[in-house]
Design a protein around this motif. Structure first.
Motif, PDB file in Angstrom:
ATOM      1  N   UNK A  56      16.666  74.880  72.878  1.00 45.63           N
ATOM      2  CA  UNK A  56      15.752  75.637  73.728  1.00 45.63           C
ATOM      3  C   UNK A  56      16.401  75.929  75.075  1.00 45.63           C
ATOM      4  N   UNK A  57      17.186  74.986  75.601  1.00 44.99           N
ATOM      5  CA  UNK A  57      17.903  75.217  76.857  1.00 44.99           C
ATOM      6  C   UNK A  57      18.949  76.323  76.688  1.00 44.99           C
ATOM      7  N   UNK A  58      19.649  76.338  75.521  1.00 45.51           N
ATOM      8  CA  UNK A  58      20.637  77.389  75.273  1.00 45.51           C
ATOM      9  C   UNK A  58      19.986  78.767  75.232  1.00 45.51           C
ATOM     10  N   UNK A  87      25.235  83.539  70.309  1.00 43.47           N
ATOM     11  CA  UNK A  87      24.736  83.107  69.006  1.00 43.47           C
ATOM     12  C   UNK A  87      25.618  82.035  68.380  1.00 43.47           C
ATOM     13  N   UNK A  88      26.922  82.139  68.605  1.00 44.35           N
ATOM     14  CA  UNK A  88      27.853  81.181  68.007  1.00 44.35           C
ATOM     15  C   UNK A  88      27.580  79.768  68.509  1.00 44.35           C
ATOM     16  N   UNK A  89      27.241  79.627  69.797  1.00 50.65           N
ATOM     17  CA  UNK A  89      26.949  78.298  70.349  1.00 50.65           C
ATOM     18  C   UNK A  89      25.657  77.744  69.752  1.00 50.65           C
ATOM     19  N   UNK A  90      24.673  78.604  69.595  1.00 49.02           N
ATOM     20  CA  UNK A  90      23.395  78.175  69.012  1.00 49.02           C
ATOM     21  C   UNK A  90      23.590  77.774  67.557  1.00 49.02           C
ATOM     22  N   UNK A  91      24.339  78.581  66.801  1.00 45.63           N
ATOM     23  CA  UNK A  91      24.567  78.279  65.382  1.00 45.63           C
ATOM     24  C   UNK A  91      25.331  76.972  65.218  1.00 45.63           C
ATOM     25  N   UNK A  92      26.328  76.745  66.058  1.00 41.82           N
ATOM     26  CA  UNK A  92      27.115  75.514  65.969  1.00 41.82           C
ATOM     27  C   UNK A  92      26.247  74.286  66.207  1.00 41.82           C
ATOM     28  N   UNK A  93      25.326  74.377  67.163  1.00 42.51           N
ATOM     29  CA  UNK A  93      24.466  73.231  67.458  1.00 42.51           C
ATOM     30  C   UNK A  93      23.485  72.979  66.318  1.00 42.51           C
ATOM     31  N   UNK A 105      11.508  84.642  68.432  1.00 40.80           N
ATOM     32  CA  UNK A 105      10.962  83.881  67.317  1.00 40.80           C
ATOM     33  C   UNK A 105      11.637  82.522  67.170  1.00 40.80           C
ATOM     34  N   UNK A 106      12.936  82.458  67.457  1.00 35.47           N
ATOM     35  CA  UNK A 106      13.634  81.178  67.356  1.00 35.47           C
ATOM     36  C   UNK A 106      13.027  80.158  68.303  1.00 35.47           C
ATOM     37  N   UNK A 107      12.713  80.594  69.526  1.00 27.32           N
ATOM     38  CA  UNK A 107      12.075  79.696  70.490  1.00 27.32           C
ATOM     39  C   UNK A 107      10.774  79.148  69.916  1.00 27.32           C
ATOM     40  N   UNK A 108      10.009  80.012  69.246  1.00 25.17           N
ATOM     41  CA  UNK A 108       8.728  79.600  68.658  1.00 25.17           C
ATOM     42  C   UNK A 108       8.942  78.572  67.548  1.00 25.17           C
ATOM     43  N   UNK A 109       9.860  78.831  66.654  1.00 24.85           N
ATOM     44  CA  UNK A 109      10.060  77.912  65.537  1.00 24.85           C
ATOM     45  C   UNK A 109      10.629  76.572  66.002  1.00 24.85           C
ATOM     46  N   UNK A 110      11.404  76.587  67.048  1.00 28.83           N
ATOM     47  CA  UNK A 110      11.914  75.324  67.596  1.00 28.83           C
ATOM     48  C   UNK A 110      10.764  74.476  68.133  1.00 28.83           C
TER      49      UNK A 110
END
Length: 425
Positions: A224-226, A233-239, A279-284
């Motif tokens: 959520x901080x990212x 996107x690459x940083x989010x996917x890696x995490x 939407x990603x923020x919501x699902x998290x």
């Protein structure tokens, strides 16, 4: 039973269009969702709340069926208050009897006609419940034709409850503890032998010193901080890929019917591309609550409450401020965050210090003020309808919402939440 024509004819004199509803959770001994008690209240012209007798009238039930009663309860069992007139009428054709418990209100006297009618309806698959303090000495006459006995912790002295519950257990009836408000009461009723528990004790925040977040929760917050920092996107996917369980849960949620994806999504990269940042923020936010359900049950009551509240607030914001695109997303976030004090076992003030939020969100969460605070107050008041029914109407009037509009949005929120939670684990 009866045909549609007779149903319409029976409901005409009692038709009541302007109402809203609430569903109060009933949990089993593992604190997993078993059912809901459905409550109906009127809101036309500032009228007083509809009492339980009228709430079970043919008119209200017929309207509820038009909204989609099965949509409001999902796979759960519904407890519905019924008075003598309702019991003796032909209003049951549209009810899902295999998931319906008819709860007799205080005014119903168990005479021969009532007992016989209950036997007939039992033969059609309906089950019955009574509240012990409502019927007193007449309870013994009802026992052969009922399945559930409720005991209101606010109406029965604890000594009466402790002596009555073991005696009723010997009859084979299922016992429901009603208005359970804290975990101490839940543990007491659990020890006495109650089968089910009704109330919002599971949603009360309990501050625990030294509590640490799980690895998955820590990862979700880092994601959520990212997103807030507009990372690549690459940083989010890696995490996401570093936390296997998180990735699996994300894929389950992406493929839920609530999202309405046209094809099966099978990779983290696909999921992130499909969702987008909003939407990603919501699902998290949803995954925070899904991960916290250590019992592994697919219908965590806290997750169900959080998603229903958030979705209702989102729908209300869309209806009230259609021209402001981001308002609905913020309303959803406020709804989810409003239960994070319970989720994390820490004060809400500490949470908003750790998770950056705008001032309007902060004021809504801490003070219940501003537009988002009004939406949150409305959602909470409906949930606690028995204890906060006088608070609902002023908020409805302040937001210029009709009861019918609210009821339709509530059913949509119930259905959406049920779909999400079913696939969340």
């Amino acid at each position: 039973m009866t045909d549609t024509a007779s149903l319409d004819e029976a409901s005409q004199p009692l038709r009541m269009r302007n109402f809203y509803l609430a569903r109060q959770p009933i949990l089993d001994r593992n604190q997993a969702l078993f059912g809901y008690e459905l409550l109906f209240r009127g809101s036309a012209n500032g009228s007083a709340p509809v009492d339980s007798g009228v709430a079970a009238s043919a008119g209200v039930l017929h309207h509820a069926s038009q909204l989609g009663l099965p949509r409001a309860i999902g796979d759960a069992t519904a407890f519905l208050n019924i008075d003598r007139d309702g019991l003796m009428s032909d209003i049951f054709a549209f009810l899902p009897r295999e998931r319906m418990v008819l709860e007799l209100v205080r005014s119903v006297e168990p005479d021969d006609a009532v007992i016989e009618r209950m036997r007939v309806l039992s033969g059609h698959g309906f089950r019955f419940a009574v509240e012990a303090s409502n019927h007193g000495p007449e309870l013994s006459r009802l026992l052969p034709v009922i399945d559930f006995v409720k005991m209101d912790l606010r109406a029965l002295p604890i000594v009466t409850l402790l002596s009555l519950a073991p005696r009723l257990r010997t009859t084979g009836k299922r016992l429901v503890a009603e208005k359970v408000e804290n975990h101490t009461e839940y543990r007491t009723c659990l020890d006495v032998g109650f089968d089910y528990f009704q109330g919002y004790y599971f949603a009360k925040p309990t501050v625990m010193s030294g509590r640490k977040l799980s690895p998955s929760q820590t990862t979700v917050l880092a994601l959520m901080d990212l997103i807030n920092a507009d990372a690549d996107n690459s940083a989010i996917e890696a995490l996401v890929k570093r936390e296997v369980s998180l990735g699996m849960n994300l894929l389950r949620l992406v493929n839920t019917p609530a999202l309405g994806a046209g094809r099966r999504i099978e990779s983290i990269s696909q999921a992130l591309s499909l969702l987008g940042r909003r939407q990603l923020q919501r699902w998290l936010q949803i995954l925070l609550f899904a991960e916290a359900d250590v019992r592994g049950h697919s219908q965590s009551p806290l997750l169900m409450l959080a998603t229903t509240r958030a979705r209702l607030m989102e729908l209300l914001a869309q209806r009230l401020r259609p021209a402001q695109k981001n308002v609905a997303d913020v309303a959803f976030t406020v709804g989810m965050m409003s239960l994070m004090d319970t989720l994390f076992c820490m004060p809400m003030r500490d949470i908003v210090e750790q998770i950056p939020v705008i001032d309007e969100v902060r004021d809504g969460l801490l003070k219940r003020t501003g537009f988002f605070g009004e939406l949150l107050r409305l959602a909470e008041s409906i949930e606690r309808m028995d204890d906060a029914q006088d608070e609902v109407l002023p908020v409805l009037q302040a937001l210029s919402i009709e009861g019918d509009d609210l009821a339709e949005l509530e059913v949509s929120a119930f259905e959406w939440s049920d779909k999400v939670v079913r696939y969340a684990m």
